[in-house]
Design a protein around this motif. Structure first.
Motif, PDB file in Angstrom:
ATOM      1  N   VAL B 174     -17.389 -10.280  -6.100  1.00 44.26           N
ATOM      2  CA  VAL B 174     -18.364 -10.796  -7.063  1.00 44.26           C
ATOM      3  C   VAL B 174     -17.608 -11.632  -8.085  1.00 44.26           C
ATOM      4  N   MET B 175     -17.996 -12.893  -8.240  1.00 49.68           N
ATOM      5  CA  MET B 175     -17.317 -13.742  -9.231  1.00 49.68           C
ATOM      6  C   MET B 175     -18.370 -14.236 -10.215  1.00 49.68           C
ATOM      7  N   ASP B 176     -18.237 -13.791 -11.459  1.00 51.24           N
ATOM      8  CA  ASP B 176     -19.229 -14.142 -12.470  1.00 51.24           C
ATOM      9  C   ASP B 176     -18.779 -15.385 -13.223  1.00 51.24           C
ATOM     10  N   GLU B 177     -19.429 -16.477 -12.975  1.00 51.64           N
ATOM     11  CA  GLU B 177     -19.096 -17.770 -13.576  1.00 51.64           C
ATOM     12  C   GLU B 177     -17.594 -18.052 -13.556  1.00 51.64           C
ATOM     13  N   PRO B 178     -16.997 -18.048 -12.376  1.00 47.34           N
ATOM     14  CA  PRO B 178     -15.537 -18.205 -12.324  1.00 47.34           C
ATOM     15  C   PRO B 178     -15.069 -19.602 -12.729  1.00 47.34           C
ATOM     16  N   THR B 179     -15.960 -20.566 -12.763  1.00 45.43           N
ATOM     17  CA  THR B 179     -15.501 -21.939 -13.035  1.00 45.43           C
ATOM     18  C   THR B 179     -15.947 -22.470 -14.398  1.00 45.43           C
ATOM     19  N   THR B 180     -16.745 -21.703 -15.131  1.00 45.07           N
ATOM     20  CA  THR B 180     -17.318 -22.220 -16.376  1.00 45.07           C
ATOM     21  C   THR B 180     -16.264 -22.699 -17.363  1.00 45.07           C
ATOM     22  N   ASP B 181     -15.170 -21.959 -17.489  1.00 42.31           N
ATOM     23  CA  ASP B 181     -14.159 -22.323 -18.483  1.00 42.31           C
ATOM     24  C   ASP B 181     -13.083 -23.249 -17.926  1.00 42.31           C
ATOM     25  N   LEU B 182     -13.294 -23.788 -16.740  1.00 45.32           N
ATOM     26  CA  LEU B 182     -12.244 -24.601 -16.116  1.00 45.32           C
ATOM     27  C   LEU B 182     -12.546 -26.089 -16.202  1.00 45.32           C
ATOM     28  N   ASP B 183     -11.489 -26.886 -16.095  1.00 50.94           N
ATOM     29  CA  ASP B 183     -11.681 -28.329 -16.024  1.00 50.94           C
ATOM     30  C   ASP B 183     -12.034 -28.691 -14.569  1.00 50.94           C
ATOM     31  N   PRO B 184     -12.411 -29.965 -14.321  1.00 54.64           N
ATOM     32  CA  PRO B 184     -12.872 -30.298 -12.967  1.00 54.64           C
ATOM     33  C   PRO B 184     -11.847 -29.965 -11.873  1.00 54.64           C
ATOM     34  N   ALA B 185     -10.560 -30.187 -12.127  1.00 51.82           N
ATOM     35  CA  ALA B 185      -9.561 -29.890 -11.097  1.00 51.82           C
ATOM     36  C   ALA B 185      -9.523 -28.387 -10.837  1.00 51.82           C
TER      37      ALA B 185
END
Lengths: 247, 562
Positions: B174-185
């Motif tokens: 389960v990954m809860d918003e794993p990309t929200t805090d990341l930049d596009p790369a």
């Protein structure tokens, strides 16, 4: 990895504690040079110079405070050679001498602590503490404090920049105002840190922390002959010092 | 994993799951029913407050153990009910990766980080090492074993957090918003990894948006604690207007063709191009209005270089002139120098080399508190500045620091709260507000100093679609009222739709600077900065018009034989 790094974590904790006890036996400036020399040797052996340099901004003001306070507070109980007097306030040579000793001793102990941190990773500290009989959750909490300090430091820096950008200046007004002035810094730091810790707690349990299974340690650190030798040498030195002191 | 011809039982079954947080007035989840097969990748999307995190936390018992409340319904993992279990009991079954990767990592090096969970399982040392190395290889971090987690990039940190969970071999990841805090790369790294894990393990990934989720097998849309849309990914993508209705930004290509009245709904740029040529549609060519001449620069940055005390060279010979009344976006990955550059504009940082000028005068000679009145800076995370008990007190903080008279302070607070749409909430406690509202409180508190320029650092990160639209409508109003606006952002569609000029940075240098359309058509420069224009712009560019929004392309389309 220096030979100091390779010592058993439990041994390192014991040695640090013994070193503190030993350093506390000295309270004249010349005597204190001995533990200070040992700490400096430890620093060189552990290649802890970089960490000591980072700690200087903390060590220098502590030294200055220590010198000032003991010079004033050690008072006439240590001797009456007056150096300087202004109404009821007097500074005696013996007190200054004592202040120098205390400052050197404090720095020796700080150096010892820095050497310890340099050669002991937080996982090793945890392992060492559990080997010395501390329950794992407590050892974990202690080791976590080391991890949280830089995290809180970086939060503080961000908060300070945000508040400065809104015209906030800490160095305004009298002491009471200044204390009150800290609220815009302290409140966000505390709240953000509490939230981080809360999330960390959940993340830890989600990775099995606190479960009923007997925990295994990934880092293997066997107790070696060198560890025993170090312990014995340390105990002998302390015992000798105490005996000599009371002769 | 061996596939048998029998129909396998679902690995995860949820029936009528409802939850109300203690002290809450309404249910956060309202009767969720969910079934997931082993190896299936399901995306759970929805706006903030829809209940995505609550749902994830129910699966590994963080709800109700950490977050108390009234839980109803049934959850079964691998056919076994999880009722009465503790969070750590769920470890071999449910692996959970959280949004905030910073607070999940606490070890001295990468290998020990992954080993932590394995130690808790009490595995023999050899097996721990084997599993940890395998997990690191899977997430592409082999060779990083001795590195300090703090020294990794955002994408690497999140992949490490994923490795630490995968090593435990969960049935459901389960990954809860794993990309929200990341930049596009970083987002791309994590989504590529999700693609790699697809089929190996059941996966649930939540997000505000569907952009990165094209690889998912299924999409479930959650709104207000209920599943409001559900289906295969293509099927859900092809219903863009329903997505928007649920508070989720629609995939642009699908939205364009739906609104243009196409007979079928493509999802990718390639599919869109194919359909376009089959339909025989054309772009109506129009002359671009000439760019307005640049006014006397308000801020000029000349040959600016800056190195942090730790030796990181953040800016290398940057030149930039910002005219009065501009609205510009500074784009680039984390670490490209955009925030460092912005911190020079109000004097928070002082250049090592070069000069920053405000109306022709060097900023260096002025006090920060003076520059702060000219250049307002809204930091990314509103929680790094909010400290007061009431919104009013928070907003009046700046004017009071600048020692404005009380009447003027009160008047300004009134004005800016009206401007950010928080009138009537003066006495509310900011800590109980939503992230979107707190972000607006932060903007108001900076505006209260009446700066001529306002810098917004990632103003939409962590906000859902509606909150993003509200925030950007506010930015547009501020600009219309005469303020110069500088947006620092990762969000390409925000830059496309709201900025007139874009500055692209990579490795401390400015690599492109110009009108937004021109910069977004410069795919080479964008690629160099590891950025990609929004789908509608890529579609439009291939058709001869680099549209910056769905509306722009709709206005230019000439339908042929439909």
């Amino acid at each position: 990895m220096t030979p100091l790094h390779r010592l058993h974590p439990a041994d390192k904790i014991v040695l640090l504690a013994l070193y503190f006890v030993w350093a506390m036996q000295f309270n004249d400036p010349l005597g204190v040079l001995l533990p200070l020399a040992i700490a400096l040797a430890g620093m060189l052996a552990a290649r802890a110079g970089g960490n000591v340099r980072k700690a200087l901004p903390l060590m220098i003001p502590i030294t200055v405070m220590c010198l000032l306070l003991w010079s004033l507070l050690a008072g006439p109980s240590r001797g009456h050679t007056e150096l300087w007097q202004w109404s009821s306030l007097a500074v005696y040579r013996e007190a200054v001498w004592y202040a120098v000793a205390m400052a050197l001793r404090l720095n020796a102990m700080l150096l010892g602590g820095i050497v310890f941190i340099t050669v002991t990773g937080i996982e090793e500290l945890r392992l060492g503490l559990t080997r010395l009989g501390l329950p794992y959750p407590m050892a974990f909490a202690i080791s976590l404090a080391f991890r949280l300090v830089p995290l809180i430091g970086s939060t503080l820096e961000k908060v300070a920049q945000a508040q400065k950008s809104r015209g906030f200046a800490l160095d305004r007004g009298g002491p009471l105002t200044r204390l009150k002035n800290h609220a815009p810094l302290i409140i966000p730091v505390i709240l953000v840190s509490l939230r981080n810790i809360d999330q960390l707690a959940a993340a830890l349990e989600a990775r099995g922390f606190g479960g009923p299974t007997r925990r295994m340690s990934f880092i293997a650190s066997p107790w070696r002959a060198a560890d025993t030798v170090c312990c014995i040498v340390a105990v002998v030195i302390i015992a000798t010092t105490i005996v000599l002191k009371h002769l | 994993m061996a596939y048998s011809t029998d129909i396998p039982a679902p690995i995860l079954e949820v029936e009528g799951l409802s939850f109300r947080y203690r002290d809450a007035e309404a249910d956060a989840l309202r009767g969720i029913t969910w079934s997931q097969d082993a190896g299936q990748f399901t995306a759970l999307v929805g706006p903030s407050g829809a209940g995505k995190t609550t749902f994830c936390c129910c699966l590994n018992r963080i709800v109700p153990h950490f977050h108390k409340g009234n839980l109803r319904g049934r959850v079964r993992v691998g056919g076994e009910s999880i009722a009465g279990k503790h969070v750590y009991d769920m470890v071999p079954r449910i692996g959970m990766v959280f949004q905030d990767f910073e607070s999940q990592l606490f070890s001295t090096n990468v290998l020990l980080e992954v080993a932590f969970g394995l130690e808790n399982l009490g595995l023999p040392r050899g097996e721990m090492e084997e599993r940890a190395r395998e997990a690191l290889a899977l997430v592409g971090l082999a060779g990083f074993e001795r590195r300090e987690p703090a020294a990794l990039s955002g994408g690497q940190k999140q992949r490490l957090a994923i490795a630490a969970v995968i090593a435990l071999a969960p049935d459901v990841l389960v990954m809860d918003e794993p990309t929200t805090d990341l930049d596009p790369a970083g987002r791309l790294e994590v989504m590529r990894l999700a693609g790699k894990l697809q089929g190996r393990t059941a996966m649930i990934v939540t997000d505000h948006e569907v952009d990165d989720l094209a690889e998912a097998d299924r999409i479930e849309v959650l709104a207000d604690g209920q599943i409001v849309m559900s289906g295969g990914t293509r099927e859900v993508f092809a219903r863009p207007l329903e997505l928007v209705g649920a508070g989720v930004r629609s995939p642009q290509v699908a939205e364009f063709f739906t609104r243009a009245g196409a007979p079928e709904i493509p999802v990718t740029v390639e599919e869109g191009l194919a359909l376009w040529s089959r339909l025989g549609w054309r772009i109506r060519q129009e002359d671009e209005p000439a760019a307005a001449p640049v006014a006397e620069p308000l801020i000029s940055v000349e040959n600016l270089s800056f190195t942090y005390p730790d030796g990181t060279q953040a800016l290398r010979d940057v030149n930039l002139a910002i005219g009065e009344g501009e609205i510009l976006a500074i784009l680039g990955q984390n670490g490209c120098g955009k925030t460092t550059l912005a911190k020079h504009l109000n004097g928070l940082l002082a250049p090592d080399k070069g000069t920053v000028r405000w109306r022709g005068e060097p900023v260096g000679g002025r006090r920060l508190s003076e520059m702060a009145r000219h250049v307002g800076y809204v930091f990314q995370n509103p929680d790094h500045q909010i400290f007061a008990q009431t919104v009013r007190e928070e907003v009046e903080f700046g004017p009071k620091n600048f020692r404005l008279p009380p009447e003027e302070t009160a008047e300004r607070a009134r004005d800016v709260l009206a401007a950010v749409g928080l009138r009537g909430q003066e006495e509310d406690n900011p800590f109980t507000m939503t992230k979107g509202e707190r972000q607006r409180v932060a903007v108001a508190s900076v505006l209260a100093a009446a700066p001529e320029v306002i810098v917004l650092d990632e103003p939409t990160t962590g906000l859902d679609y509606r909150q993003q639209l509200e925030m950007m409508a506010l930015v547009r109003r501020l600009h219309a009222a005469g303020r110069t606006v500088i947006l620092i952002t990762h969000s390409m569609w925000i830059a496309a739709e709201y900025a007139r000029r874009c500055v692209v940075m990579a490795e401390g240098r400015v690599i492109a600077d110009g009108p937004t359309r021109q910069v977004f058509a410069n795919e080479e420069a964008l690629a160099q900065a590891h950025l990609r224009a929004p789908a509608i712009t890529r579609l439009g560019s291939r058709l001869g018009f680099a549209a910056l929004s769905v509306e722009e392309l709709l206005a230019r389309v000439e339908r042929g034989r439909t």
